[in-house]
Scaffold this motif. Structure first.
Motif, PDB file in Angstrom:
ATOM      1  N   TYR A 144       0.685  -1.038  -0.040  1.00 27.38           N
ATOM      2  CA  TYR A 144       0.043   0.076  -0.048  1.00 27.38           C
ATOM      3  C   TYR A 144       0.845   1.307   0.054  1.00 27.38           C
ATOM      4  O   TYR A 144       0.531   2.054  -0.627  1.00 27.38           O
ATOM      5  N   ALA A 199       1.023   4.181  -2.878  1.00 28.99           N
ATOM      6  CA  ALA A 199       0.698   5.440  -2.292  1.00 28.99           C
ATOM      7  C   ALA A 199       1.742   6.349  -2.697  1.00 28.99           C
ATOM      8  O   ALA A 199       1.459   7.465  -3.441  1.00 28.99           O
ATOM      9  N   TYR A 214      -2.253   2.285  -7.384  1.00 28.46           N
ATOM     10  CA  TYR A 214      -2.568   2.728  -5.923  1.00 28.46           C
ATOM     11  C   TYR A 214      -3.949   2.146  -5.326  1.00 28.46           C
ATOM     12  O   TYR A 214      -4.163   1.728  -4.331  1.00 28.46           O
ATOM     13  N   GLN A 215      -4.804   2.204  -6.327  1.00 31.38           N
ATOM     14  CA  GLN A 215      -6.132   1.731  -5.983  1.00 31.38           C
ATOM     15  C   GLN A 215      -6.332   0.281  -5.604  1.00 31.38           C
ATOM     16  O   GLN A 215      -6.865  -0.130  -4.678  1.00 31.38           O
ATOM     17  N   CYS A 266      -4.658   0.022  -2.372  1.00 28.68           N
ATOM     18  CA  CYS A 266      -5.443   0.433  -1.363  1.00 28.68           C
ATOM     19  C   CYS A 266      -6.387  -0.519  -0.904  1.00 28.68           C
ATOM     20  O   CYS A 266      -6.776  -1.060   0.143  1.00 28.68           O
ATOM     21  N   THR A 300      -5.070  10.585   1.339  1.00 25.34           N
ATOM     22  CA  THR A 300      -4.127   9.620   1.418  1.00 25.34           C
ATOM     23  C   THR A 300      -3.408   9.415   2.682  1.00 25.34           C
ATOM     24  O   THR A 300      -3.298   8.499   3.385  1.00 25.34           O
ATOM     25  N   GLN A 350      -5.846   8.152   5.311  1.00 28.10           N
ATOM     26  CA  GLN A 350      -6.259   6.631   5.047  1.00 28.10           C
ATOM     27  C   GLN A 350      -4.791   6.172   5.623  1.00 28.10           C
ATOM     28  O   GLN A 350      -5.106   4.680   6.127  1.00 28.10           O
ATOM     29  N   GLN A 351      -3.604   6.380   5.255  1.00 30.26           N
ATOM     30  CA  GLN A 351      -2.413   5.509   5.762  1.00 30.26           C
ATOM     31  C   GLN A 351      -2.462   5.589   7.354  1.00 30.26           C
ATOM     32  O   GLN A 351      -2.263   4.564   8.122  1.00 30.26           O
TER      33      GLN A 351
END
Length: 339
Positions: A122, A126, A161-162, A165, A278, A281-282
């Motif tokens: 991930y 990202a 990235y998606q 994720c 982002t 999210q991380q």
């Protein structure tokens, strides 16, 4: 009698020729009519960098005020913040270098930690997405062909990235009841299949919406006071929806064309919100990783985790091949137009 000065020449006098050769002066920005339609943004009338800048000037435009300055810096600063935060978490809370350990079962060699590999993938996806997006915005004014190539590359990084994720959120942030249910399995499989076939930014947002279903359930059945993860997930969903709005609608520049060219247009707001999303999210994934890590191998199996992580490279290869094919087609179209 004439006086003789033994004073050393000024530093600016000595260094000015060297600085002029290394740091060339940047051309002024131009209005929208002076750049090809490919490089124009709706309702943005000025502040464009002229097409055909040398590579050095493209990079040095980071220090120039134009209509993409805020976009560039929001992406670069977000990538730096992501890197520093992940590095600090990896060594302070993650038990060393996440994903790999320098001591194997016999006390030597290199062993793989399957529980942390999805988090590493991930992070790689990202940071690559933010970096490719920044590179595309910095260097695309080199030429129309370079514009196509860089934004195709950005599309690849967005799709990868998606997938990264979706992989991390599905393993760490979705509760086991949903993951093991028939609906959860169907959602995961359909989502992964989509990511192997797409490499454009907006469909990435549609795919991200698929992940919200499990979070809606988690946000409604768990107490938010149990930890910060639920609040962080709520914020990332809100930030994503807001960034999607500004991606789709040219607000506020559509109400006053030319007034938001250098700051405050939808492109700036979109990238700022997306970068912040982002980072949030991380942070949420860090909390979920510490929560799910002890039981992850027992629930899914080490072999299944490793195979799932290996699948990360499938969309990367497929999207890269698609981008190369599209670049060849774009080059042929540009050569056709120049004849």
């Amino acid at each position: 009698m004439p006086q003789v000065s033994f004073a050393l020449p000024s530093l600016s006098y000595v260094c000015r020729p060297l600085l002029d050769s290394v740091l060339p002066s940047l051309p002024p920005t131009v209005p929208d009519l002076d750049v090809p339609p490919l490089l124009r943004e709706h309702f943005i009338l000025s502040g464009y960098r002229p097409l055909g800048l040398p590579w050095r000037c493209c990079v040095l435009s980071l220090l120039q005020i134009h209509n993409q300055t805020l976009t560039m810096w929001s992406l670069l600063l977000a990538a730096l913040a992501l890197l520093l935060r992940f590095t600090g978490f990896a060594f302070l809370r993650g038990g060393g270098l996440l994903g790999f350990r320098l001591e194997g079962p016999e006390g030597q060699g290199l062993s793989v930690d399957p529980t942390s590999l999805p988090l590493v993938l991930y992070f790689i996806s990202a940071i690559a997405d933010l970096s490719c997006s920044a590179a595309a915005n910095v260097l695309h004014c080199r030429s129309e062909e370079m514009h196509y190539f860089l934004f195709f590359l950005h599309s690849v990084s967005a799709a990868v990235y998606q997938y990264g994720c979706a992989l991390a959120l599905s393993l760490y942030s979705v509760d086991a009841i949903w993951t093991q249910s028939m609906l959860g399995q169907l959602t995961l499989r359909s989502k992964f299949a989509i990511h192997r076939r797409i490499c454009r930014l907006f469909p990435m947002g549609v795919a991200f919406l698929v992940i919200m279903g499990p979070f809606v359930r988690r946000l409604t059945i768990y107490r938010w006071s149990n930890g910060p993860a639920l609040m962080l997930h709520f914020f990332q969903v809100v930030l994503f929806l807001l960034s999607t709005f500004f991606f789709c609608f040219p607000v506020p520049e559509c109400f006053a064309p030319g007034h938001y060219d250098l700051a405050g247009n939808s492109h700036h707001v979109y990238h700022a919100l997306r970068s912040l999303c982002t980072l949030v999210q991380q942070e949420a994934l860090f909390h979920d990783f510490l929560w799910r890590r002890p039981a992850l191998v027992r629930q899914m199996g080490e072999q299944h985790l490793l195979l799932t992580c290996i699948s990360f490279f499938c969309p990367m290869v497929c999207c890269s091949m698609t981008a190369l094919a599209m670049r060849s087609r774009a080059r042929a179209e540009l050569e056709k137009e120049q004849r």
